[in-house]
Design a protein around this motif. Structure first.
Motif, short mmCIF file in Angstrom:
data_model
loop_
_atom_site.label_atom_id
_atom_site.label_comp_id
_atom_site.label_asym_id
_atom_site.label_seq_id
_atom_site.Cartn_x
_atom_site.Cartn_y
_atom_site.Cartn_z
N ASP A 92 39.90 -2.72 47.64
CA ASP A 92 39.67 -3.80 48.59
C ASP A 92 40.11 -5.10 47.92
N SER A 93 41.40 -5.23 47.75
CA SER A 93 41.96 -6.31 46.95
C SER A 93 43.21 -6.86 47.59
N SER A 94 43.44 -8.14 47.39
CA SER A 94 44.67 -8.75 47.88
C SER A 94 45.65 -9.04 46.74
N LEU A 95 45.36 -8.54 45.55
CA LEU A 95 46.27 -8.74 44.43
C LEU A 95 47.56 -7.94 44.67
N PRO A 96 48.65 -8.32 44.02
CA PRO A 96 49.92 -7.62 44.23
C PRO A 96 49.80 -6.13 43.96
N PRO A 97 50.45 -5.30 44.75
CA PRO A 97 50.30 -3.85 44.63
C PRO A 97 50.73 -3.31 43.28
N GLU A 98 51.73 -3.95 42.63
CA GLU A 98 52.13 -3.47 41.31
C GLU A 98 51.01 -3.63 40.29
N VAL A 99 50.19 -4.66 40.46
CA VAL A 99 49.06 -4.87 39.57
C VAL A 99 47.99 -3.81 39.81
N ASP A 154 43.12 -18.26 49.20
CA ASP A 154 42.13 -17.20 49.25
C ASP A 154 42.67 -15.92 48.61
N PHE A 155 41.78 -15.16 48.00
CA PHE A 155 42.14 -13.86 47.43
C PHE A 155 40.88 -13.04 47.20
N ARG A 156 41.08 -11.76 46.99
CA ARG A 156 40.00 -10.83 46.65
C ARG A 156 40.45 -9.98 45.47
N SER A 157 39.50 -9.71 44.55
CA SER A 157 39.82 -8.89 43.40
C SER A 157 38.60 -8.10 42.96
N PHE A 158 38.82 -6.89 42.47
CA PHE A 158 37.75 -6.10 41.88
C PHE A 158 37.24 -6.80 40.63
N PHE A 159 35.91 -6.68 40.40
CA PHE A 159 35.30 -7.32 39.24
C PHE A 159 34.12 -6.49 38.79
N SER A 160 34.04 -6.22 37.48
CA SER A 160 32.98 -5.37 36.95
C SER A 160 32.30 -6.03 35.76
N THR A 161 30.97 -5.95 35.72
CA THR A 161 30.17 -6.47 34.62
C THR A 161 29.22 -5.37 34.16
N ALA A 162 28.39 -5.67 33.18
CA ALA A 162 27.45 -4.67 32.68
C ALA A 162 26.39 -4.34 33.71
N GLY A 166 36.35 -13.58 44.35
CA GLY A 166 37.51 -14.24 44.92
C GLY A 166 37.19 -15.57 45.56
N VAL A 167 38.08 -15.98 46.43
CA VAL A 167 37.94 -17.24 47.15
C VAL A 167 38.15 -16.95 48.63
N LYS A 168 37.25 -17.45 49.46
CA LYS A 168 37.35 -17.28 50.91
C LYS A 168 37.12 -18.62 51.57
N ASP A 169 38.07 -19.00 52.42
CA ASP A 169 38.01 -20.31 53.08
C ASP A 169 37.82 -21.43 52.07
N GLY A 170 38.50 -21.26 50.93
CA GLY A 170 38.48 -22.29 49.90
C GLY A 170 37.24 -22.29 49.02
N LYS A 171 36.33 -21.34 49.23
CA LYS A 171 35.09 -21.32 48.46
C LYS A 171 35.01 -20.05 47.61
N PRO A 172 34.54 -20.18 46.36
CA PRO A 172 34.43 -19.01 45.49
C PRO A 172 33.27 -18.11 45.91
N PHE A 173 33.39 -16.82 45.63
CA PHE A 173 32.30 -15.90 45.98
C PHE A 173 32.31 -14.70 45.06
N TYR A 174 31.17 -14.02 45.02
CA TYR A 174 31.06 -12.70 44.41
C TYR A 174 30.19 -11.84 45.34
N GLU A 175 30.75 -10.70 45.75
CA GLU A 175 30.03 -9.74 46.60
C GLU A 175 29.74 -8.50 45.78
#
Length: 859
Positions: free
Chosen positions: A393-400, A819-827, A834-843
């Motif tokens: 569920d990401s908008s990063l380039p497909p090669e990445v 705006d963008f979405r990226s996978f993110f993992s923590t402990a 990412g950023v949605k409508d100019g605002k940062p978020f974490y879901e």
């Protein structure tokens, strides 16, 4: 929670990439990415990459036609063994005995047979790739006993959504649509279930005919666990069979078992294949398939052992209806004869212990593994799907996305081992039949960024080994740890990049976990390690690494240079920060850091990139001609070169792809910037300009050419654009390594050179498109080479997302506009940042992340 925006006019020119906010889930479309300018690919001409869209298979899309030729997708557990699902649906690379067995493709196949007017039987695989027919061992004598001669489906395609691999089969003569989903458990934070010796194959049949179809699914296997003339048998288990093989009494590690089970109430099992000579067993097994047989046959009780077994599942499908048969595979080889590394005098136990896999400390036998797999199957599938959906569920380039996911399969390969106490231990890569380069090699594993974020508890065990049993009282670290993990013989040079990198990684593990007490326990050893590094490589406290220093190229650099000096500065900075947090004053580290930064930026930077000042005369070390233990022997011809150029295997005025590697590790570890940002950015631009080639046809590589050759493109380890190329530069200098390509690309992205970084990623993944190389096996010194997990840093390179668990701060500094979405993992959690409508978020997708502050710096 607060957000923070800032703009720093002192930052270098940044080349941002604007992406669409398109997202994707499930197994269908690939993530969408739209560029402000035309994408940059590699053209058919020679030289550097040029503007233009890449022809051929789109990144992160299905593999079909010629692109399916080499596809083999690893299934299995972390340190538990592997089976590969090929793009055709075949099973291969079967490596269950705690070692790689890359060319092991036993007689194992699933099939479907249709009754009635449309009577037909097919192996549930696509056409056999031509590479298997001529060349591999045994093919010169016809490959007797292989399944290649059995009827197959006309076409196949393959799509990955890690940890899932999906094969689609079609044939105009078969009125069924077939989809095979292979997977094994994988969810960040759940290392134990991700370490199970299991895999699953879900066969989904859909009737596209206008009338009902009566069919039989079967799974058929010769007993590939048998060991020659040693005892072996096909044993019963509920709704399946166990292939068991014993070994000599003095070789208990030869015993192993493999189970295949289903849950269908109509399933029947033949435990006793026909016994006979030549190819009789397979001939009779296929006869059953062709006739649509479905019956129970008990294990043999007299005569010779059964050569194999079959599971049958009869079913009937109405028009448009579907049926899924879930085949669960498990294995158990609980003992090994693996004991690697020399013991200090008097330390070897009697009898000497050997490695045992983690699962052998939790399960007693194949039955207990199989039952656990059955009972927790639905739960683990749901969790693995949850991770997969989140990752894609990401908008990063497909090669990445493709590059990151492809190299997560390394965690399911025999490169990684895990012993019964849960500690991780790893090879650098896999030879065809054994591990390659032992000991969780510190300078290779510097690059690997996936485990510390996905399974940080496992990564911490590597630090505990490095600063524990692999470090002596003087602070010397043996950069190759023993197996089983135990004290080592300190009989070789320390690795400057490995030992210094470990200090930054201790900092990283502390900030990821938030466990300051863990850091406090390691801190005395960390200081001892750094003090050893200072005394060994910077004895007169100049602030750079100048005494001969061993490194990842398996040689020693003589004199100060950018690569290992950047490691030194990163380690000094990390140690200063850790000491301050623990209330331990370490003024020397700060002094050396300031001095070294000034000297490196002034004396190791030529206005465009960082380089090496070769030095051997004014050092504490002996002259290289006399120090044979450091440089090896010199022939008369080599002596002539030495007198003119200095020691063999240096890089001097070269533009090194790893030239600011320590600065990269400092960034991805959260230490921060340790060299002038403008100069580091200039070095990375020089790499793109000089080292990235779109066509290597005219490039001479007398070293190891198969990583990239001919008309292929790639990032060369070193070039000499300003002259001064050495007669015998460091070994490997003419090669292309994916792990270095990814670290350089992610570093470029982090400093705003996004298009340049993407060019490097594209050149790399274009070589691994399935035609010549397996897209899921990036090799270097062996298959599934650990360094390639540097690709995980591409997520950080673009998103700039980093969570500090000590301060509870989420940092978000994207190299992406809008705006963008990226996978993110923590402990504690994973999800989407990412950023949605100019605002940062974490879901959060799983777990909970405590965020006291969100520091956001827009691109």
């Amino acid at each position: 929670m607060t957000s923070e925006r800032s703009n720093d006019s002192s930052m270098p020119r940044r080349k941002f990439l604007k992406l669409s906010a398109a997202t994707v889930g499930g197994f269908g479309a690939a993530p969408a990415a739209e560029f402000e300018a035309t994408g940059v690919g590699v053209d058919g001409g020679r030289g550097n990459p040029v503007a233009g869209r890449r022809a051929g298979r789109p990144f992160n899309s299905p593999y079909t036609g010629d692109y399916i030729n080499q596809v083999a997708f690893p299934l299995g557990g972390i340190g538990a063994g592997m089976i590969c699902l090929e793009g055709t649906g075949a099973l291969s690379h079967v490596s269950l005995r705690n070692r790689p067995d890359v060319y092991n493709e036993p007689c194992v196949f699933a099939a479907v047979s249709l009754k009635g007017q449309a009577k037909v039987a097919r192996v549930l695989e696509g056409p056999v790739p031509a590479r298997k027919i001529f060349g591999p061992p045994g093919t010169g004598n016809g490959a007797g006993g292989a399944t290649y001669g059995l009827p197959r489906f006309a076409e196949s395609k393959f799509q990955t959504r890690f940890p899932f691999g999906v094969v689609g089969l079609s044939d105009p003569q078969v009125p069924l649509e077939i989809e095979i989903t292979g997977w094994s458990p994988f969810e960040p934070g759940d290392a134990d279930n991700a370490s199970l010796p299991v895999a699953a194959l879900e066969y989904r049949f859909t009737n596209r005919a206008q009338s009902s179809v009566e069919a039989v699914f079967s799974f058929n296997a010769k007993n590939f666990m048998a060991n020659g003339d040693q005892p072996h048998a096909v044993r019963p288990i509920e709704k399946g069979f166990i292939l068991w093989g014993g070994g000599p009494k003095d070789q208990p590690w030869d015993e192993g078992a493999f189970s295949a089970t289903v849950s269908d109430s109509e399933a029947k099992v033949n435990h006793a294949w026909f016994r006979g000579g030549w190819w009789d067993p397979l001939t009779m097994a296929w006869k059953d398939v062709a006739e649509g047989a479905s019956y129970d046959r008990a294990p043999v009780s007299e005569g010779g052992p059964s050569p194999g077994g079959s599971i049958f599942v009869p079913f009937e499908l109405a028009p448009g209806a579907s049926k899924t048969v879930v085949l669960r595979l498990a294995w158990y080889v609980g003992r090994t004869n693996l004991r690697i590394g020399r013991d200090p005098a008097g330390n070897a136990p009697e009898p000497a212990a050997s490695f045992r896999p983690w699962y052998a400390g939790r399960f007693t036998d194949i039955n207990s593994v199989s039952f656990y797999w059955r009972e927790h199957y639905d739960e683990m599938r749901q969790k693995s799907s949850r991770f997969s959906e989140c990752f894609y569920d990401s908008s990063l380039p497909p090669e990445v996305i493709e590059a990151v996911a492809a190299n997560l399969t390394i965690l399911k390969s025999p490169t990684v081992l895990r012993q019964t106490d849960g500690k991780l231990w790893s090879w650098e890569g896999c030879g065809d039949n054994s591990g390659c380069c032992h000991g969780s090699c510190t300078h290779v594993w510097n690059y690997a960024q996936a485990i510390p974020h996905l399974f940080p508890n496992l990564e911490r065990t590597l630090r505990e080994t490095e600063f524990g049993v692999s470090q002596n009282d003087a602070g010397h670290q043996q950069f190759r740890s023993s197996l089983p993990i135990r004290p080592v013989q300190h009989d070789f040079h320390a690795a400057a990049d490995g030992q210094l990198g470990g200090i930054m990684k201790v900092f990283r593990e502390w900030r990821i976990s938030g466990d300051t007490e863990w850091l406090r326990g390691l801190w005395p050893k960390v200081k001892k390690s750094l003090d050893y590094c200072v005394e060994t490589w910077d004895p007169v406290h100049k602030g750079w690494v100048e005494e001969p220093h061993h490194n990842t190229y398996d040689i020693e650099f003589w004199g100060p240079e950018g690569m290992c000096t950047s490691f030194y500065l990163g380690a000094l900075s990390a140690a200063e920060l850790m000491g301050k947090a623990l209330g331990d004053q370490v003024p020397l580290y700060g002094e050396l850091l300031a001095k070294g930064k000034t000297k490196a930026e002034a004396d190791l930077f030529n206005g465009e990139y960082f380089f090496q000042r070769i030095e051997w005369k004014n050092l504490r070390a002996q002259n290289p001609m006399e120090n044979k233990s450091m440089v090896g022997s010199y022939s008369a011809e080599a002596v002539a070169i030495f007198e003119k150029e200095g020691p063999k295997y240096q890089y001097g005025n070269g533009c090194l792809a790893d030239g600011v590697l320590g600065a990269w590790l400092a960034l991805v570890s959260g230490v921060g910037e340790v060299l002038d940002r403008q100069k580091v950015s200039s070095h990375l631009e020089a790499l793109h300009k000089y080292n990235l080639k779109g066509d290597l046809s005219d490039f001479a590589n007398p070293q190891r050419p198969t990583y990239a050759y001919g008309a292929e493109g790639g990032l060369l380890l070193c070039t000499w654009p300003k002259g001064g190329e050495l007669s015998l530069p460091f070994v490997y200098s003419n090669e292309v390594w994916t792990g270095i390509e990814y670290q350089a690309a992610s570093h470029m992205m982090r400093l705003g050179l996004v298009k340049e970084g993407l060019n490097v990623v594209r050149a790399c993944r274009a070589r691994y498109d399935g035609r010549v190389r397996n897209p899921f096996n990036e090799y270097e010194c062996g298959h599934w080479y650990a360094r390639a997990m540097s690709s995980y840093a591409l997520l950080f390179g673009l998103s700039g997302a980093r969570y500090d668990a000590v301060e509870k701060v989420l940092h978000l500094e994207p190299a992406i506009q809008g705006d963008f979405r990226s996978f993110f993992s923590t402990a504690a959690s994973y999800g989407t940042v990412g950023v949605k409508d100019g605002k940062p978020f974490y879901e959060a997708k799983n777990g909970t992340l405590e965020i006291k502050e969100l520091k956001y710096k827009a691109a």
